[in-house]
Scaffold this active site. Structure first.
Site, PDB file in Angstrom:
ATOM      1  N   TRP A 127       0.844  -1.059  -0.075  1.00 22.88           N
ATOM      2  CA  TRP A 127      -0.011  -0.056  -0.055  1.00 22.88           C
ATOM      3  C   TRP A 127       0.852   1.340  -0.007  1.00 22.88           C
ATOM      4  O   TRP A 127       1.593   1.458   0.870  1.00 22.88           O
ATOM      5  CB  TRP A 127      -0.734   0.032   1.175  1.00 22.88           C
ATOM      6  CG  TRP A 127      -1.808   1.391   1.119  1.00 22.88           C
ATOM      7  CD1 TRP A 127      -1.501   2.528   1.228  1.00 22.88           C
ATOM      8  CD2 TRP A 127      -3.288   1.074   0.987  1.00 22.88           C
ATOM      9  NE1 TRP A 127      -2.729   3.428   1.205  1.00 22.88           N
ATOM     10  CE2 TRP A 127      -3.876   2.675   1.029  1.00 22.88           C
ATOM     11  CE3 TRP A 127      -4.176   0.101   0.861  1.00 22.88           C
ATOM     12  CZ2 TRP A 127      -5.207   2.836   0.786  1.00 22.88           C
ATOM     13  CZ3 TRP A 127      -5.729   0.414   0.849  1.00 22.88           C
ATOM     14  CH2 TRP A 127      -5.918   1.703   0.600  1.00 22.88           C
TER      15      TRP A 127
ATOM     16  N   GLN B  72       4.905   4.200   7.959  1.00 21.41           N
ATOM     17  CA  GLN B  72       4.353   3.665   9.328  1.00 21.41           C
ATOM     18  C   GLN B  72       5.700   3.461  10.171  1.00 21.41           C
ATOM     19  O   GLN B  72       5.439   3.518  11.539  1.00 21.41           O
ATOM     20  CB  GLN B  72       3.399   2.524   9.189  1.00 21.41           C
ATOM     21  CG  GLN B  72       2.310   2.745   8.171  1.00 21.41           C
ATOM     22  CD  GLN B  72       1.270   1.743   8.522  1.00 21.41           C
ATOM     23  OE1 GLN B  72       1.363   1.031   9.263  1.00 21.41           O
ATOM     24  NE2 GLN B  72       0.232   1.950   7.765  1.00 21.41           N
TER      25      GLN B  72
END
Ligand SMILES: Cc1ncc(COP(=O)(O)O)c(C=O)c1O
Length: 433
Positions: free
Chosen positions: A136, A244
């Site tokens: 992603w 992240q």
């Protein structure tokens, strides 16, 4: 509440549903690791918002930076610079290894990856880009073309030259070859397939050091080094997307430090702004010089905006001052021990994996076949929310059903324990649902 009647449910009839149905709640405020809804419920936030609020919600350093920058300068013509932007670049380079030396600051992760891909294409002269099948990288055209975990159908052609690499998930080996220990055969097989499809225009491989939406899959030992070698052999740039994982979450400042590999291009987003839209594309002097000579263009309305840059500076300073990588390492060990303990009591816990405070629980119907427990997993997260805990779940074919657990790095140890208690209860309660 100033006497006004407050709806406790979000009114959604005038909104576009961009990711399925909205959660049936309305958040009034967020502080530390907690959210408070309009009807007075308190929810422990084990997703750090959208994985961005690593300092927790409402951290004073971020609020002060916003207030201060707001009084000085919020936004400028995109060709003008402010001190916060040049200082953010300097402070970022101080925590990054050479040869990473130059940065540009954008708003979102998708945008930072878009800029990275454009840099790689211009520098290499190619256009072929490889990314994991469980990846992603964002919703902008280039980034979404290299996003294989979701959202590909119904929007027309992806960018020509985009190709998928097997996700090296040793618990769910993508080529049905290993079990629990990846020997990198999937990487070599994936590169051979890409070579067969190539029209001779390689540009880059883009990868997350821990695939997040792909099911919390840390890259196996030795994987990144071998991938970097494959890239070098083909004249491809290695782009690491640390949306992240950067700035402490995995127990080190950056995830790539744990692999002994420095990428040609690094993208940072979510955690850099701590909840505000700020992202960065970072590369080497040589690549930047070459791209500039070729007229690199990536001019956006919010590139180099002063206010988010000021917040980025506050985030980096706080991560260092509060030693958040060490905290993530220590609290991550506590969380992991708790999840492992749940695994001894709940058959549905098939695998616990991840690093630092970025952990995943692969929920299964059967430990031997490892068949994903999709409905049960969804019931567990729904029950968690009822009990006051926000835990996210990802489930896509082949990737399993994985609870994603990533609380703020500022979370208190007792809050970790409370979250574990709630997950424990939800794992039991969801059985009867
Ligand atoms: C690894 C990774 N890269 C990029 C993105 C896209 O970032 P954004 O949603 O800010 O565009 C995400 C978002 O979830 C992500 O997880």
């Amino acid at each position: 509440m100033s006497g006004m009647s407050v709806s406790v449910r979000a009114r959604t009839d005038q909104l576009i549903r961009y990711g399925g149905e909205f959660a049936d709640l309305l958040v009034e405020r967020a502080q530390g690791s907690w959210l408070e809804t309009a009807d007075g419920r308190r929810i422990l936030d084990f997703t750090s918002g959208q994985m961005c609020a690593t300092l927790g919600h409402g951290h004073p350093a971020i609020l002060d930076a916003m207030r201060d920058a707001g009084e000085r300068v919020v936004h400028l013509f995109s060709g003008f610079l402010s001190r916060d932007v040049t200082e953010l670049a300097r402070e970022l380079m101080a925590v990054l290894p050479e040869p990473l030396a130059r940065a540009m600051f954008l708003s979102t992760g998708g945008e930072a990856n878009e800029a990275a891909l454009r840099l790689a294409k211009l520098h290499s002269g190619g256009h072929e880009v490889l990314a994991f099948a469980g990846s992603w990288h964002g919703m902008t055209a280039g980034a979404v073309s290299s996003t294989y975990s979701a959202g590909r159908r119904g929007y027309g052609p992806a960018m020509p030259g985009t190709m998928a690499l097997p996700t090296p998930n040793a618990y769910r080996c993508p080529i049905a070859h290993c079990r629990d220990r990846c020997d990198l055969a999937c990487l070599d097989a994936g590169m051979a397939l890409a070579d067969a499809q190539s029209v001779g225009a390689p540009a880059a491989v883009i990868a997350e050091p821990i695939l997040s939406v792909g099911g919390i899959v840390p890259l196996p030992e030795g994987y990144l080094q071998r991938l970097a070698q494959h890239c070098r052999e083909r004249g491809m740039l290695l782009i690491l997307d640390e949306a992240q994982t950067a700035l402490g979450r995995v127990g080190t400042m950056f995830a790539f430090e744990q692999h002994g590999v420095v990428p040609d291009i690094l993208t940072l987003s979510k955690t850099l702004g701590g909840g505000l839209p700020l992202s960065a594309t970072v590369t080497t002097e040589a690549i930047e010089e070459d791209a500039a000579a070729k007229g690199f263009l990536h001019f956006t309305s919010h590139v180099s905006d002063p206010l988010p840059a000021a917040v980025g500076r506050a985030v980096i300073a706080t991560v260092l001052a509060e030693e958040l990588p060490r905290r993530a390492h220590e609290l991550g060990a506590r969380l992991r021990a708790g999840l492992d303990e749940l695994g001894r009591r709940h058959e549905a816990v098939g695998d616990v994996r991840g690093q630092g405070l970025m952990l995943g629980v692969d929920v299964v119907r059967d430990r031997e076949t490892r068949a994903p427990a999709d409905r049960y997993g969804a019931a567990v997260t729904a029950r968690c929310l009822e009990l006051g805990l926000n835990v996210n779940i990802v489930h896509f074919p082949g990737l399993g059903s994985v609870l994603r657990i990533a609380p703020p790095l500022t979370i208190a140890p007792e809050e970790i324990d409370l979250g574990l208690e709630i997950i424990d209860r939800a794992l039991t309660d969801a059985q009867s649902s």
